[in-house]
Design an enzyme around this catalytic site. Structure first.
Site, short mmCIF file in Angstrom:
data_model
loop_
_atom_site.label_atom_id
_atom_site.label_comp_id
_atom_site.label_asym_id
_atom_site.label_seq_id
_atom_site.Cartn_x
_atom_site.Cartn_y
_atom_site.Cartn_z
N ARG A 183 0.73 -1.22 -0.01
CA ARG A 183 -0.12 0.04 0.08
C ARG A 183 0.93 1.23 0.02
NH1 ARG A 183 -5.05 -2.35 2.12
NH2 ARG A 183 -6.54 -0.91 2.11
N ARG A 231 -18.85 -1.64 8.51
CA ARG A 231 -17.49 -1.67 9.02
C ARG A 231 -17.37 -0.28 9.74
NH1 ARG A 231 -13.29 -4.38 4.79
NH2 ARG A 231 -12.38 -2.49 5.32
P1 AMP Z 1 -8.61 -3.43 3.60
O1 AMP Z 1 -9.82 -4.46 4.20
O2 AMP Z 1 -7.79 -3.94 2.71
O3 AMP Z 1 -9.59 -2.01 2.92
O4 AMP Z 1 -7.87 -2.94 4.89
C1 AMP Z 1 -8.50 -2.50 6.15
C2 AMP Z 1 -7.28 -1.52 6.73
O5 AMP Z 1 -6.46 -2.43 7.25
C3 AMP Z 1 -6.59 -0.40 5.95
O6 AMP Z 1 -7.61 0.69 6.01
C4 AMP Z 1 -5.50 -0.20 6.89
O7 AMP Z 1 -5.68 0.55 8.00
C5 AMP Z 1 -5.15 -1.67 7.11
N1 AMP Z 1 -4.21 -2.31 6.16
C6 AMP Z 1 -4.56 -3.23 5.24
N2 AMP Z 1 -3.54 -3.70 4.33
C7 AMP Z 1 -2.44 -2.69 5.05
C8 AMP Z 1 -1.25 -2.43 4.31
N3 AMP Z 1 -0.66 -3.18 3.45
N4 AMP Z 1 -0.37 -1.55 4.95
C9 AMP Z 1 -0.98 -0.64 6.12
N5 AMP Z 1 -2.29 -0.98 6.57
C10 AMP Z 1 -2.91 -1.92 5.84
#
Ligand code: AMP
Length: 213
Positions: free
Chosen positions: A88, A158
Site C-alpha cells: 500500500r 465496518r
Molecule cells: P482493507 O480491508 O484492505 O481495506 O484494509 C483495511 C485496513 O487495514 C486499511 O484501511 C488499513 O488500516 C489496514 N491495512 C490493510 N492492509 C494494509 C497495508 N498493506 N498497510 C497498512 N495498513 C493496511
C-alpha cells in the site's frame, strides 16, 4: 509467484479475490482480513492496529511485514498468491521485492473505479459479523434486512466504512498507494482493469488477464 491486486478502497478487490480463489484456485492473501482477525482475537498486533484501522489510516510497515511473512511462509512453491491490500506504499513494494527469490511478483493489476462509485459502494456495504459475507444495501441487499443469507449472522457496517474514515482511506490511496502503480509500471508488471460493471464481468476481465500470465 505473486499477483498483486490493487485498487482504492471499495474497488472490489476482496470480492474479486474471493471469486478468483474459488474458481481458478488462486490463494487469496488479504492483509486487511488478517488484521481484522488480529483485532477480533485481541492479539498484540490487533491492539496496535484496531484504532488505526478505524480511522482509515495505514498500520505501520513493520507490523504488515510480520503478517506478510507469516502468511507467505505457509504457501507452497507452485501456488499463485493473489495479494489483496499489500503493498500500500512504496516502502512495502520494495519490501516485497526482497522476497522475490521465493515469491516473485508476476503482475500488479489495478482495479480502476471512479471516486463517486467508490463512495457509494463503501457507504452502502454491510458485512456479516459471523462469516464475513458482504452485501450492499441497494445493489446486493440480504433477503432479510440486517441478517446474513448464508449463515443467519448479524450484518453491520465496518467502522472504517463510516464517512469520515472513507474520506481518509481514499486520500491515503491517492497520496500513498497510487505511486506503487508507477513502481510496477517501471518494471513492466503493471496492468489496469476497469472495475465497474457486474462482478461477473469484472471477474471475466481479471481471469483472462491472470490466465495469460
Ligand atoms: P482493507 O480491508 O484492505 O481495506 O484494509 C483495511 C485496513 O487495514 C486499511 O484501511 C488499513 O488500516 C489496514 N491495512 C490493510 N492492509 C494494509 C497495508 N498493506 N498497510 C497498512 N495498513 C493496511
Amino acid at each position: 509467484m505473486i499477483v498483486v491486486l490493487t485498487g482504492a478502497p471499495g474497488a472490489g478487490k476482496g470480492t474479486q479475490a474471493d471469486m478468483l480463489a474459488e474458481k481458478i484456485g488462486l490463494k487469496k492473501l488479504s492483509t486487511g482480513d488478517a488484521l481484522r482477525k488480529h483485532v477480533k482475537e485481541g492479539t498484540d498486533i490487533g491492539k496496535i492496529a484496531g484504532a488505526i484501522m478505524e480511522r482509515g489510516e495505514l498500520v505501520p510497515d513493520d507490523v504488515l511485514f510480520k503478517i506478510l511473512k507469516a502468511e507467505l511462509d505457509g504457501v507452497k512453491a507452485d501456488q499463485i498468491v493473489l495479494l489483496d491490500g499489500y503493498p500500500r506504499n512504496l516502502s512495502q513494494a520494495e519490501t516485497l521485492q526482497t522476497l522475490k527469490d521465493r515469491h516473485p511478483v508476476k503482475a500488479a493489476i489495478h482495479l480502476d473505479v471512479d471516486r463517486s462509485a467508490l463512495i457509494s459502494r463503501l457507504s452502502g456495504r454491510r458485512v456479516c459479523g459471523s462469516c464475513g459475507a458482504t452485501y450492499h444495501v441497494s445493489t446486493n441487499p440480504s433477503k432479510k434486512e440486517g441478517i446474513c443469507d448464508k449463515c443467519g449472522g448479524e450484518l453491520a457496517q465496518r467502522k472504517d466504512d463510516k464517512p469520515e474514515s472513507v474520506a481518509v482511506r481514499l486520500d491515503v490511496f491517492e497520496k500513498t498507494t497510487r505511486p506503487i502503480l508507477e513502481f510496477y509500471g517501471a518494471r513492466g508488471l503493471y496492468k489496469q482493469v476497469k472495475g465497474e460493471g457486474l462482478p461477473s464481468e469484472i471477474y471475466e476481465r481479471l481471469s483472462k488477464l491472470i490466465k495469460a500470465i
